[in-house]
Design a protein around this motif. Structure first.
Motif, short mmCIF file in Angstrom:
data_model
loop_
_atom_site.label_atom_id
_atom_site.label_comp_id
_atom_site.label_asym_id
_atom_site.label_seq_id
_atom_site.Cartn_x
_atom_site.Cartn_y
_atom_site.Cartn_z
N ALA A 83 6.28 -0.25 6.90
CA ALA A 83 7.56 0.25 6.35
C ALA A 83 7.27 1.60 5.69
N LEU B 289 0.85 -1.19 0.00
CA LEU B 289 0.00 0.00 0.00
C LEU B 289 0.89 1.24 0.00
N ALA C 176 -2.62 4.08 4.50
CA ALA C 176 -3.05 3.30 5.66
C ALA C 176 -3.39 4.28 6.79
N SER D 291 10.42 12.81 0.76
CA SER D 291 8.99 12.58 0.54
C SER D 291 8.11 13.40 1.47
N THR E 57 17.20 9.32 -2.73
CA THR E 57 18.60 9.07 -2.35
C THR E 57 19.51 9.07 -3.57
N ALA E 58 20.82 9.05 -3.23
CA ALA E 58 21.80 8.79 -4.28
C ALA E 58 21.90 7.28 -4.52
N ARG F 9 13.85 17.14 3.06
CA ARG F 9 14.67 16.79 1.89
C ARG F 9 13.96 15.84 0.93
N GLY G 186 8.03 4.81 6.80
CA GLY G 186 8.84 5.98 7.07
C GLY G 186 8.65 6.59 8.44
N GLY H 122 20.94 4.15 5.99
CA GLY H 122 19.48 4.13 5.94
C GLY H 122 18.98 3.06 4.99
C1 LIG Z 1 17.59 13.47 -0.22
C2 LIG Z 1 17.92 12.19 0.51
C3 LIG Z 1 19.09 11.50 0.21
C4 LIG Z 1 19.41 10.33 0.88
N1 LIG Z 1 20.52 9.62 0.50
C5 LIG Z 1 20.74 8.40 1.04
C6 LIG Z 1 21.75 7.55 0.53
O1 LIG Z 1 22.40 7.86 -0.48
N2 LIG Z 1 21.95 6.35 1.16
C7 LIG Z 1 21.18 5.93 2.21
O2 LIG Z 1 21.40 4.85 2.74
N3 LIG Z 1 20.17 6.71 2.69
C8 LIG Z 1 19.93 7.91 2.12
N4 LIG Z 1 18.88 8.65 2.58
C9 LIG Z 1 18.06 8.10 3.67
C10 LIG Z 1 17.12 7.05 3.09
O3 LIG Z 1 16.30 7.67 2.12
C11 LIG Z 1 16.20 6.43 4.09
O4 LIG Z 1 16.88 6.05 5.25
C12 LIG Z 1 15.54 5.18 3.50
O5 LIG Z 1 15.24 5.39 2.16
C13 LIG Z 1 14.29 4.88 4.24
O6 LIG Z 1 13.63 3.82 3.59
P1 LIG Z 1 12.20 3.43 4.08
O7 LIG Z 1 11.73 2.38 3.16
O8 LIG Z 1 12.16 3.20 5.54
O9 LIG Z 1 11.32 4.77 3.86
P2 LIG Z 1 10.83 5.46 2.52
O10 LIG Z 1 11.69 5.14 1.38
O11 LIG Z 1 10.61 6.90 2.83
O12 LIG Z 1 9.42 4.77 2.23
C14 LIG Z 1 8.30 5.05 3.03
C15 LIG Z 1 7.08 4.79 2.16
O13 LIG Z 1 5.89 4.81 2.94
C16 LIG Z 1 4.89 5.54 2.24
N5 LIG Z 1 3.90 5.96 3.24
C17 LIG Z 1 4.03 6.86 4.25
N6 LIG Z 1 2.92 6.89 4.99
C18 LIG Z 1 2.07 5.97 4.46
C19 LIG Z 1 0.76 5.51 4.79
N7 LIG Z 1 0.08 5.99 5.86
N8 LIG Z 1 0.19 4.55 4.02
C20 LIG Z 1 0.85 4.05 2.92
N9 LIG Z 1 2.08 4.45 2.58
C21 LIG Z 1 2.68 5.39 3.34
C22 LIG Z 1 5.66 6.63 1.55
O14 LIG Z 1 4.94 7.21 0.50
C23 LIG Z 1 6.88 5.84 1.07
O15 LIG Z 1 6.62 5.15 -0.10
C24 LIG Z 1 18.54 9.84 1.91
C25 LIG Z 1 17.35 10.51 2.18
C26 LIG Z 1 17.03 11.67 1.48
C27 LIG Z 1 15.72 12.36 1.80
#
Ligand SMILES: Cc1cc2nc3c(=O)[nH]c(=O)nc-3n(C[C@H](O)[C@H](O)[C@H](O)COP(=O)(O)OP(=O)(O)OC[C@H]3O[C@@H](n4cnc5c(N)ncnc54)[C@H](O)[C@@H]3O)c2cc1C
Length: 496
Positions: A211, A34, A179, A238, A49-50, A236, A213, A474
């Motif tokens: 998962a 979802l 959600a 989402s 991210t990069a 920075r 965020g 991350g």
């Molecule tokens: C500009 C930038 C550069 C970065 N560069 C790096 C890097 O190079 N290397 C690195 O390791 N880390 C980097 N990071 C950190 C990294 O992005 C995060 O630590 C990692 O991507 C988190 O992954 P995640 O799956 O937990 O969260 P996310 O990738 O943020 O995914 C969360 C998802 O949940 C969805 N969501 C939120 N709320 C809901 C809801 N209620 N219902 C349904 N969906 C929902 C969102 O839309 C998203 O799809 C960077 C971050 C940023 C912002």
């Protein structure tokens, strides 16, 4: 359960969510993801991210496993070095002031290589980060800082490859589906209430992986937990990471964990928009500050720009910029180091000034006390230990002496025009506080018992990061705990 939609529901569609979904599918579970965002904006922070991923490796052979299409010429001209488990443990311990949960850190470190290789097998292609993490010396690239590979195409490439891998394996993804709450039958989580196209309805499953965020995109929660003036920080990435997963789990009795007043935040283009812009990605960051000086509105330096390699300071310096008057600073460089500035300094959307004399330059630094700035530069130039050789590849010890705030490495006089200044503010990346999980990524309640049917991975897991963070962790943490959560959820879904 008549209207069950899948064995496992994964909330989110970023890196952690895809790893969870792929791991659950691999165990034979049917999986539905979802995603709150529309497809055009999907992929969370992972997409911004990069794509750089911190991983334990032992020399060129391990890199060749992760990057099978490396050419002999590339191997011959590159010193990949090593990044040992001991170094990763040390980085996590040192940067988090030894507060990181040792059990979570052990999983992160010891599973990093196998997990990244598993992602490769699922279809994620990797390359060495020649541009940013290696400098060329005597015709050979030398990697530094323990961050050596990235996804092909960066964050957008990573999300595209993971999306394709999921779709190929029959994993469904519902976009524009937020959600709202967890559904329970007795003590067991059996699905989620969602909002899709303005209407709320219930989706049932045997297990749910959160998962979705942290709460970085929620100004009210930032102010509540990080304190003022975090409401003024730019986001920075989402705009969808508003803490929903954490809120939903706490509402059914999950335990909170970790550094709730802490976050990852960097120096970020002063005039960047409120949330991330996918067309610009991470290019609003300004990460070459170890080679210059940082000046605040009072015309003074306020931190040690060269305390350590950028990978080990960038994530905590955003906070220090936020604490400055007006929440901004200018990064100042002269011509001697200009060739070391990263690509992100050459984008169009940059607040930049340049001048051929330092006096004229001082007048151009908007919002800065010019006289105090000139005095700072004079004092700075006299303090640089020019007798020590400058070397951007190592912590060169080329420091300043007798300043109120000294610089520990890479100090250069500011005396060769044209001078350049770049305005930065604070950009928050993600929050550190979250949910308590166990080694199987099961969410624990306030009595330390697993909440049946509920798993978590990624940014919303608490207990890993405190105060600071080693770059590239991350994605690795999301991958390791996503994979564990998905496999556990699939196994849990089968048990009565
Ligand atoms: C500009 C930038 C550069 C970065 N560069 C790096 C890097 O190079 N290397 C690195 O390791 N880390 C980097 N990071 C950190 C990294 O992005 C995060 O630590 C990692 O991507 C988190 O992954 P995640 O799956 O937990 O969260 P996310 O990738 O943020 O995914 C969360 C998802 O949940 C969805 N969501 C939120 N709320 C809901 C809801 N209620 N219902 C349904 N969906 C929902 C969102 O839309 C998203 O799809 C960077 C971050 C940023 C912002």
């Amino acid at each position: 359960m008549l209207d069950q939609i899948a064995d496992v529901i994964v909330v989110g569609a970023g890196n952690a969510a895809f790893c969870a979904a792929l791991a659950a599918q691999e165990q034979g579970a049917s999986v539905l993801m979802l995603e709150a965002a529309p497809e055009a904006e999907a992929g969370g922070n992972s997409r911004f991210t990069a794509g750089a991923i911190r991983v334990v490796y032992d020399g060129a052979d391990d890199i060749r496993t992760l990057v099978p299409d490396l050419t002999a010429a590339e191997i011959g001209t590159t010193d990949f070095g090593t990044y040992t488990a001991e170094q990763f443990y040390d980085d996590m311990g040192r940067l988090t002031q030894h507060r990181a949960d040792p059990d979570l850190v052990e999983l992160l470190v010891t599973r990093s290589f196998a997990t990244l290789n598993w992602m490769r097998e699922k279809g994620v292609r990797l390359i060495p980060i020649y541009g940013r993490q290696a400098f060329k010396i005597d015709g050979r690239f030398k990697f530094w800082g323990g961050l050596t590979v990235e996804a092909v195409g960066g964050g957008p490439g990573l999300v595209a490859m993971l999306t394709q891998a999921a779709k190929q394996r029959g994993i469904g993804i519902r976009y524009r589906t937020r959600a709202l709450d967890l559904l329970q039958h007795g003590e067991r989580v059996e699905g989620v209430r969602v909002r899709q196209d303005g209407a709320a309805h219930d989706l049932r499953a045997h297990a749910v992986v959160l998962a979705c965020g942290g709460f970085e995109a929620n100004a009210e929660w930032r102010t509540r937990y990080l304190g003022p003036p975090w409401d003024l920080a730019k986001v920075r990435g989402s705009r969808f990471n508003t803490g929903d997963g954490i809120r939903m789990a706490l509402a059914i009795g999950a335990a909170s964990r970790g550094n709730w007043s802490g976050c990852h935040a960097v120096q970020w283009e002063m005039n960047a928009p409120e949330f991330g812009d996918l067309a610009v990605g991470d290019q609003f960051q300004k990460h070459s500050y170890p080679f210059g000086i940082l000046i605040n509105a009072a015309g003074r330096r306020f931190l040690d720009e060269g305390a350590d390699f950028r990978n080990y300071t960038y994530a905590k310096y955003g906070r220090i910029v936020l604490e400055q008057p007006g929440q901004f600073a200018w990064q100042v460089f002269d011509q001697k180091v200009k060739h070391l500035l990263r690509d992100e300094y050459r984008i169009r959307q940059v607040t930049k000034v340049a001048a051929n004399t330092i006096e004229e330059f001082a007048q151009k630094l908007d919002g800065v006390n010019a006289a105090a700035f000139l005095a700072t530069v004079k004092e700075w130039n006299a303090a640089v230990r020019t007798d020590i050789a400058f070397d951007p590849n190592v912590k060169d010890g080329r420091c300043t002496q007798a300043l109120a705030i000294n610089k520990s490495n890479w100090a250069n006089t500011i005396d060769t025009p044209p001078f350049e200044g770049y305005a930065v503010t604070c950009g928050i990346t993600f929050t550190f506080g979250g949910l308590r999980i166990d080694a199987n990524a099961r969410v624990l309640d306030t009595d330390d018992r697993p909440i049946r049917g509920l798993y978590a991975a990624g940014e919303l897991v608490g207990g890993l990061f405190y105060f600071n963070y080693p770059g590239g962790t991350g994605l690795m943490s999301g991958a390791v705990f996503g994979k564990i959560a998905g496999a556990s959820a699939a196994a849990g879904a089968k048990s009565p």
